[in-house]
Each structure stands twice: as structure tokens, then as C-alpha cells.
Write an enzyme that holds these catalytic residues in place. Sequence first.
Site, PDB file in Angstrom:
ATOM      1  N   ILE A  50      -0.809   4.387   0.723  1.00 18.90           N
ATOM      2  CA  ILE A  50      -1.956   5.227   1.048  1.00 18.90           C
ATOM      3  C   ILE A  50      -1.481   6.659   1.364  1.00 18.90           C
ATOM      4  CG2 ILE A  50      -3.963   5.467   2.571  1.00 18.90           C
ATOM      5  CD1 ILE A  50      -4.177   2.860   1.110  1.00 18.90           C
ATOM      6  N   ASN A  95       0.827  -1.199   0.000  1.00 18.51           N
ATOM      7  CA  ASN A  95       0.000   0.000   0.000  1.00 18.51           C
ATOM      8  C   ASN A  95       0.859   1.245   0.000  1.00 18.51           C
ATOM      9  OD1 ASN A  95      -0.343   1.762   2.644  1.00 18.51           O
ATOM     10  ND2 ASN A  95       0.085  -0.333   3.330  1.00 18.51           N
ATOM     11  N   CYS A 100       8.518   7.803   9.870  1.00 20.15           N
ATOM     12  CA  CYS A 100       8.556   8.972   8.985  1.00 20.15           C
ATOM     13  C   CYS A 100       9.809   9.770   9.289  1.00 20.15           C
ATOM     14  CB  CYS A 100       7.326   9.843   9.216  1.00 20.15           C
ATOM     15  SG  CYS A 100       7.329  10.658  10.812  1.00 20.15           S
TER      16      CYS A 100
HETATM   17  C1  LIG Z   1      -3.784  -0.286   3.871  1.00 18.44           C
HETATM   18  C2  LIG Z   1      -2.907  -0.179   5.095  1.00 18.44           C
HETATM   19  C3  LIG Z   1      -2.883   1.022   5.820  1.00 18.44           C
HETATM   20  C4  LIG Z   1      -2.068   1.137   6.946  1.00 18.44           C
HETATM   21  N1  LIG Z   1      -2.071   2.310   7.653  1.00 18.44           N
HETATM   22  C5  LIG Z   1      -1.297   2.429   8.761  1.00 18.44           C
HETATM   23  C6  LIG Z   1      -1.349   3.613   9.553  1.00 18.44           C
HETATM   24  O1  LIG Z   1      -2.102   4.563   9.286  1.00 18.44           O
HETATM   25  N2  LIG Z   1      -0.513   3.675  10.642  1.00 18.44           N
HETATM   26  C7  LIG Z   1       0.307   2.639  11.005  1.00 18.44           C
HETATM   27  O2  LIG Z   1       1.022   2.751  12.005  1.00 18.44           O
HETATM   28  N3  LIG Z   1       0.331   1.483  10.288  1.00 18.44           N
HETATM   29  C8  LIG Z   1      -0.441   1.366   9.184  1.00 18.44           C
HETATM   30  N4  LIG Z   1      -0.434   0.190   8.476  1.00 18.44           N
HETATM   31  C9  LIG Z   1       0.401  -0.931   8.945  1.00 18.44           C
HETATM   32  C10 LIG Z   1      -0.417  -1.947   9.751  1.00 18.44           C
HETATM   33  O3  LIG Z   1      -0.978  -1.375  10.916  1.00 18.44           O
HETATM   34  C11 LIG Z   1       0.472  -3.165  10.159  1.00 18.44           C
HETATM   35  O4  LIG Z   1       1.515  -2.692  10.978  1.00 18.44           O
HETATM   36  C12 LIG Z   1       1.080  -3.884   8.968  1.00 18.44           C
HETATM   37  O5  LIG Z   1       0.195  -3.906   7.868  1.00 18.44           O
HETATM   38  C13 LIG Z   1       1.492  -5.321   9.320  1.00 18.44           C
HETATM   39  O6  LIG Z   1       0.390  -6.108   9.712  1.00 18.44           O
HETATM   40  P1  LIG Z   1      -0.471  -7.024   8.685  1.00 18.44           P
HETATM   41  O7  LIG Z   1       0.526  -7.792   7.860  1.00 18.44           O
HETATM   42  O8  LIG Z   1      -1.331  -7.876   9.536  1.00 18.44           O
HETATM   43  O9  LIG Z   1      -1.249  -6.076   7.836  1.00 18.44           O
HETATM   44  C14 LIG Z   1      -1.249   0.054   7.346  1.00 18.44           C
HETATM   45  C15 LIG Z   1      -1.279  -1.146   6.616  1.00 18.44           C
HETATM   46  C16 LIG Z   1      -2.102  -1.278   5.504  1.00 18.44           C
HETATM   47  C17 LIG Z   1      -2.118  -2.580   4.761  1.00 18.44           C
END
Ligand SMILES: Cc1cc2nc3c(=O)[nH]c(=O)nc-3n(C[C@H](O)[C@H](O)[C@H](O)COP(=O)(O)O)c2cc1C
Length: 299
Positions: free
Chosen positions: A73, A71, A132
Site C-alpha cells: 500500500i 500488500n 522504515c
Molecule cells: C493492507 C494492510 C495495511 C497495513 N497498514 C499498516 C499501517 O499503516 N501501519 C502499520 O503499522 N501496520 C500496517 N499493517 C500491518 C498490520 O497492522 C499487522 O501488523 C499485520 O498485518 C499482521 O497482522 P495480521 O496478519 O492479522 O494482518 C497493514 C497490513 C495490511 C494487510
Amino acid sequence: MSEVSLCGVQLRGPVLNGSGTFDVIAARRAFGDALLTDFPFDAYVSKTITLEPRQGNPPPRLWETPAGMINSIGLPNKGLDGFLAEDLPRIAEVPVPVVVSVMGFSRDELATLVEVVGERDEVALIELNVSCPNVETGLIMGADPAETAAAVERLRPICAKPLIVKLTPNATDPSAVARAAEGAGADAVSLVNTLKGMALHPRTGQAWLGGRTGGVSGPAIRAIALEQVSAVSAAVDIPVIGMGGIASGHDAAEFMAAGAAVIAVGTESFRDPAAGRIVAAELASIGATTTPGKGEPVR
Ligand SMILES: Cc1cc2nc3c(=O)[nH]c(=O)nc-3n(C[C@H](O)[C@H](O)[C@H](O)COP(=O)(O)O)c2cc1C
């Protein structure tokens, strides 16, 4: 699943959502009040907010990989004022403690966010997304132990709420960053955030994502996340929130066996919005045969 305490906050169980992966306001629109009566998580983590509003990255913003997604985003959000006025009151209707995730591009910005968010009664804990750059030093805050320590030291005296530092797996030594966070007064660490990756447009060979690169998540990163959770859990005494590709109770049990006190479900919620609840139920059914936090493999 029995209650757990996270930094002094009582949770009915150990399953959180990963920040940014479950939009509770949109989910409420889709599922109505049934979402609240059968809420999939034991604590709700907001998507990351910044001081000023952000548009996020240009599209496309997602790429599906064979075992997850990338992603870019780019943290679109209403900024602190918009979040507090419009989103937080609605988020606070969830039947579980609320964690607000914040990101600042300088220590001053971070301090404003933490101070103001920390004063709100709806907020139980604050998560610092430090993936960041600090515009003052050019260093990625969470990739550098000294940067992380300086940020947390600045925040600790101005916030009475527990502070969670969300570690990036893109650091050279996440355990060193975790130790620095702990030494500076962090109450918990969470990991992993996404790993840096990219995808090419199949015809043009140019970067597919509008932001050029993005964050890889889902089962593709689970083994890496598990290793980092294990290493960080051994390095610190504060609780570790484990995540990265968790898609079943068995995955969750492995992260807890590796040392996580609680876990979070992220990408899996895009496939099934009820994933958190399913993971919790599966974890409860195998819980009797596992010993969370002891580092023993779960078979
Ligand atoms: C679409 C998307 C948006 C995310 N937005 C954030 C965010 O705003 N802040 C953050 O700390 N992590 C964000 N993450 C990271 C997730 O919280 C998580 O740390 C990461 O995806 C690993 O876990 P997973 O493999 O179960 O998704 C985002 C991940 C995805 C896929």
C-alpha cells in the site's frame, strides 16, 4: 470479556485492530451508526500517518496468497495536518480509546508527529511504526536496537501519552529491539508488522506489486508471529500487543498464552469486518479455561 488496562488506559476488552487494516471512516459510510453501537474493537488504531501527505505505492497493491495476502500500500495518507483537520475528529467518534500510528523518516520528523499528535485530547496512546529507514542513517529504525532506542529516547520527554513501539518481524533479533525500546522508555511493544515478501505476475514473471515487494500478513505468518510474541514477552516487562494472522478466539487465546496482554486482528477484518467482535466473543467463551500471559499452551 472483562476490562483490561493497557498502559493505564482502560479498555472494555483485549481486542484491537492492526493499524491500516480497518478504515473506520469508510466502514462508517458502509454500515452507518450501527458500526458505533456494535464496534468490533476495544481500542481503535489508526492507519499510519506521516508528516507530509503521501500518494502510496503504484498499483497493483495487493496479492492474495494461499493463507493471507501481500500488500504494498505504501502508507497513503493526508499527512499530519490533513489527518488532524479531517480524519481525527471523525475517528474520535468511535466508542473506544484511539491509538494514532505515526511514522517519521528522521528523528526530527518523528518528534514533530509525536509532539503534535500527543497534544490532542482525542488520542489515548501513540504507536510508533518504525518499519522504515531513517534517512539520516540509512538503517531501518525498528530493525536496529540502537536506532530504536535513540528514537524513543528523543520522544519520551516530549510526550505524556503512552508510547507503543511496533516491532518489525524482519529484524534479526526482535527481542533485542524490544528490550532497547523498553530501556528507552516505551510503554508497550506491538508485534508483528508484516513480513517482507513478493509475488510474480503469472504470465510475465515480473514483480506483481507496484512497489515490487510487499508485506505478508494473515494466517501464513501466524506461527512466526506467535514465536516472536513468546520470545519478546519473555524479554520485556512492558505489555505486549500480539498480532499476526489472528482469525479466531482460539488464535487470540494462543497469543495471550504466549504472553500478549492484548491482541489485534488485522487481515481477517478484510474478509469479515465483524471479525474483531467475533474473535472477542470466542475469546470470552474460552477465557475461563486459559491463563493469558503465562506462556502455557492453549488446547
Ligand atoms: C493492507 C494492510 C495495511 C497495513 N497498514 C499498516 C499501517 O499503516 N501501519 C502499520 O503499522 N501496520 C500496517 N499493517 C500491518 C498490520 O497492522 C499487522 O501488523 C499485520 O498485518 C499482521 O497482522 P495480521 O496478519 O492479522 O494482518 C497493514 C497490513 C495490511 C494487510
